[in-house]
Scaffold this motif. Structure first.
Motif, mmCIF file in Angstrom:
data_model
loop_
_atom_site.group_PDB
_atom_site.id
_atom_site.type_symbol
_atom_site.label_atom_id
_atom_site.label_comp_id
_atom_site.label_asym_id
_atom_site.label_seq_id
_atom_site.Cartn_x
_atom_site.Cartn_y
_atom_site.Cartn_z
ATOM 1 N N LEU A 112 6.048 -0.709 7.723
ATOM 2 C CA LEU A 112 7.291 -0.014 7.378
ATOM 3 C C LEU A 112 7.653 -0.163 5.911
ATOM 4 N N ALA A 113 7.637 -1.377 5.418
ATOM 5 C CA ALA A 113 7.961 -1.624 4.002
ATOM 6 C C ALA A 113 6.679 -1.475 3.187
ATOM 7 N N ARG A 114 6.155 -0.253 3.153
ATOM 8 C CA ARG A 114 4.811 -0.024 2.618
ATOM 9 C C ARG A 114 4.731 0.082 1.105
ATOM 10 N N HIS A 115 5.847 0.205 0.439
ATOM 11 C CA HIS A 115 5.834 0.359 -1.017
ATOM 12 C C HIS A 115 6.295 -0.935 -1.669
ATOM 13 N N MET A 116 5.413 -1.559 -2.385
ATOM 14 C CA MET A 116 5.764 -2.777 -3.121
ATOM 15 C C MET A 116 5.469 -2.545 -4.592
ATOM 16 N N GLY A 117 6.327 -3.083 -5.444
ATOM 17 C CA GLY A 117 6.074 -2.915 -6.855
ATOM 18 C C GLY A 117 7.156 -3.504 -7.732
#
Length: 123
Positions: A112-117
């Protein structure tokens, strides 16, 4: 005169840069459509406005203890951002730039929290 010089040296040596780090982790997943994009814009606007006000205040006050620089303003996230299908880095760059941020690191992952940056405030 020597006391005034010593006070001025102490004041100038106390001036430091202000750094802000905004962290999102699993928040935007639960927000209605349009809100995540607006929240990113709001964060960049608030940080930028606070910096302008801080610098204006510092210019009128010789004893300022901090200075604002847009280079010290960061956004760290592990979430699902809007307008970014899957882990498309080009779409992430466009979304970040459109909301006042410059993408520095992009680490997509499954889940679900697939975008990290990490992003910094655009100058």
């Amino acid at each position: 005169d020597d006391d005034d010089d010593a006070t001025a040296q102490r004041s100038s040596s106390n001036i430091s840069s202000v750094h802000n780090i905004i962290l999102f982790e699993g928040v935007m997943i639960y927000l209605n459509e349009g809100i995540p994009h607006s929240l990113l814009e709001l964060c960049s606007s608030v940080v930028l406005r606070a910096g302008v006000e801080s610098n204006n205040s510092n210019n009128n006050n010789n004893t300022a203890l901090a200075s604002f620089s847009s280079s010290g303003q960061y956004l760290c996230f592990a979430d699902r951002l809007e307008n970014i299908p899957g882990g498309d880095e080009d779409a992430a760059i466009v979304e970040m730039e459109g909301t006042g941020w410059e993408l520095l690191d992009w680490l997509p992952k499954p889940g679900l929290a697939r975008h990290m940056g990490v992003a910094k405030l655009k100058e």
